[in-house]
Design a protein around this motif. Structure first.
Motif, PDB file in Angstrom:
ATOM      1  N   LEU A 196       0.444   3.627 -11.503  1.00  0.00           N
ATOM      2  CA  LEU A 196      -0.392   4.524 -10.697  1.00  0.00           C
ATOM      3  C   LEU A 196       0.412   5.156  -9.565  1.00  0.00           C
ATOM      4  O   LEU A 196       0.229   6.337  -9.249  1.00  0.00           O
ATOM      5  CB  LEU A 196      -1.590   3.765 -10.135  1.00  0.00           C
ATOM      6  N   LYS A 197       1.304   4.390  -8.975  1.00  0.00           N
ATOM      7  CA  LYS A 197       2.161   4.949  -7.921  1.00  0.00           C
ATOM      8  C   LYS A 197       3.053   6.050  -8.479  1.00  0.00           C
ATOM      9  O   LYS A 197       3.298   7.062  -7.814  1.00  0.00           O
ATOM     10  CB  LYS A 197       3.008   3.844  -7.302  1.00  0.00           C
ATOM     11  N   SER A 198       3.526   5.879  -9.709  1.00  0.00           N
ATOM     12  CA  SER A 198       4.398   6.891 -10.312  1.00  0.00           C
ATOM     13  C   SER A 198       3.655   8.197 -10.560  1.00  0.00           C
ATOM     14  O   SER A 198       4.260   9.273 -10.565  1.00  0.00           O
ATOM     15  CB  SER A 198       4.993   6.367 -11.626  1.00  0.00           C
ATOM     16  N   LEU A 199       2.350   8.109 -10.765  1.00  0.00           N
ATOM     17  CA  LEU A 199       1.525   9.303 -10.968  1.00  0.00           C
ATOM     18  C   LEU A 199       1.126   9.958  -9.651  1.00  0.00           C
ATOM     19  O   LEU A 199       0.628  11.086  -9.649  1.00  0.00           O
ATOM     20  CB  LEU A 199       0.254   8.947 -11.745  1.00  0.00           C
ATOM     21  N   LYS A 200       1.299   9.235  -8.552  1.00  0.00           N
ATOM     22  CA  LYS A 200       0.921   9.698  -7.214  1.00  0.00           C
ATOM     23  C   LYS A 200      -0.580   9.978  -7.104  1.00  0.00           C
ATOM     24  O   LYS A 200      -1.006  10.890  -6.395  1.00  0.00           O
ATOM     25  CB  LYS A 200       1.730  10.938  -6.825  1.00  0.00           C
ATOM     26  N   VAL A 201      -1.367   9.178  -7.825  1.00  0.00           N
ATOM     27  CA  VAL A 201      -2.819   9.352  -7.782  1.00  0.00           C
ATOM     28  C   VAL A 201      -3.415   8.575  -6.618  1.00  0.00           C
ATOM     29  O   VAL A 201      -2.778   7.683  -6.052  1.00  0.00           O
ATOM     30  CB  VAL A 201      -3.491   8.909  -9.102  1.00  0.00           C
ATOM     31  N   ASP A 202      -4.643   8.924  -6.295  1.00  0.00           N
ATOM     32  CA  ASP A 202      -5.363   8.256  -5.214  1.00  0.00           C
ATOM     33  C   ASP A 202      -6.377   7.249  -5.729  1.00  0.00           C
ATOM     34  O   ASP A 202      -6.835   6.384  -4.975  1.00  0.00           O
ATOM     35  CB  ASP A 202      -6.092   9.299  -4.362  1.00  0.00           C
ATOM     36  N   ALA A 203      -6.760   7.384  -7.003  1.00  0.00           N
ATOM     37  CA  ALA A 203      -7.840   6.548  -7.528  1.00  0.00           C
ATOM     38  C   ALA A 203      -7.615   6.204  -8.996  1.00  0.00           C
ATOM     39  O   ALA A 203      -6.850   6.864  -9.712  1.00  0.00           O
ATOM     40  CB  ALA A 203      -9.178   7.258  -7.359  1.00  0.00           C
ATOM     41  N   TYR A 204      -8.346   5.185  -9.421  1.00  0.00           N
ATOM     42  CA  TYR A 204      -8.288   4.689 -10.794  1.00  0.00           C
ATOM     43  C   TYR A 204      -9.715   4.651 -11.321  1.00  0.00           C
ATOM     44  O   TYR A 204     -10.581   3.994 -10.738  1.00  0.00           O
ATOM     45  CB  TYR A 204      -7.682   3.288 -10.789  1.00  0.00           C
TER      46      TYR A 204
END
Length: 260
Positions: A196-204
């Motif tokens: 998720l950090k690699s995608l730079k997203v804020d939510a799952y």
């Protein structure tokens, strides 16, 4: 208020495809009927053949339109959305399939009109970008959608999500101030937090079958928001909020879903 600030509140309910239990999903009527019954609205978008961004969940038109009744389109089976020009899509009825009495027609909803509606009513919207990798290059998809969001001036009112995670990397490049979410079903990616950090997203955003207290705690402590779909049971909603889930996506906009 910005979408990221909204997400910090407890017990949020998103209208899944609009108020789809009482109106045809992903139509302007569904968006209108969700007002006052949710904290934000979720819609699905994809591109027509000539790259107009339309609001539609399925990658084919048969379930939620009257296309099978139109003789001139029969040679275009299986009725993929991306095989139709915008002008052709505007010829279809997006509502009669839903109603018992087939006299409630609904026009096609475009992303442009949906964003105008959000702006006019000071609402928030989650735009789920459907996987169109079999029809368009990833960058074309995201650049087309990003342009509409920028032109509407609603960056602070939008959350973008997708099951196609390649889109999310480009989203962060094109719309760095718009929050994003990785959608998954079936199983979590390996090394979830690092992924998720690699995608730079804020939510799952996950199916309720994948939810457990330990995972939610881990995600929240690491700074990720957690959304769960599709939750129509008040007791399940209560349990999810109790273990720290930030928001749920629901077809049934029931006040009891807000109990935490």
């Amino acid at each position: 208020m910005k979408f990221l600030e909204l997400m910090k509140k407890k017990g949020l309910v998103a209208a899944h495809r609009g108020a789809r239990s009482i109106a045809p999903e992903n139509t302007l009527s569904a968006l209108k009927k969700s007002i006052g019954k949710c904290d934000f609205i979720e819609i699905d978008v994809q591109l027509s053949k000539d790259r107009t961004v339309i609001v539609m969940h399925d990658n084919t038109l048969q379930r939620t339109t009257n296309i099978a009744e139109i003789d001139s389109f029969r040679d275009k089976k299986p009725y993929r959305v991306c095989d139709f020009m915008f002008e052709e899509l505007c010829m279809l009825d997006y509502g009669s399939w839903f109603y018992k009495y087939k006299n409630h027609k609904e026009p096609l909803l475009t992303l442009k009109r949906a964003l105008e509606f959000i702006k006019e009513n000071s609402l928030f919207i989650n735009i789920e970008i459907k996987d169109m990798s079999n029809c368009f290059e990833d960058r074309i998809v995201i650049e087309t959608i990003a342009k509409e969001i920028e032109e509407a001036g609603v960056q602070e009112r939008v959350l973008i999500s997708s099951f196609r995670h390649e889109y999310l990397i480009i989203v962060k490049e094109k719309l760095p101030n718009v929050p994003s979410a990785a959608l998954v079903e079936g199983r979590d990616p390996d090394n979830l937090l690092e992924y998720l950090k690699s995608l730079k997203v804020d939510a799952y955003h996950i199916d309720n079958a994948l939810v457990d207290k330990t995972k939610v705690k881990m995600l929240r402590e690491t700074g990720f928001f957690v959304g769960v779909y599709t939750v129509n049971n008040p007791q399940l909603a209560k349990e999810l909020f109790e273990i720290g889930v930030n928001y749920i996506f629901s077809d049934c906009l029931n006040k009891k879903l807000k109990v935490i």
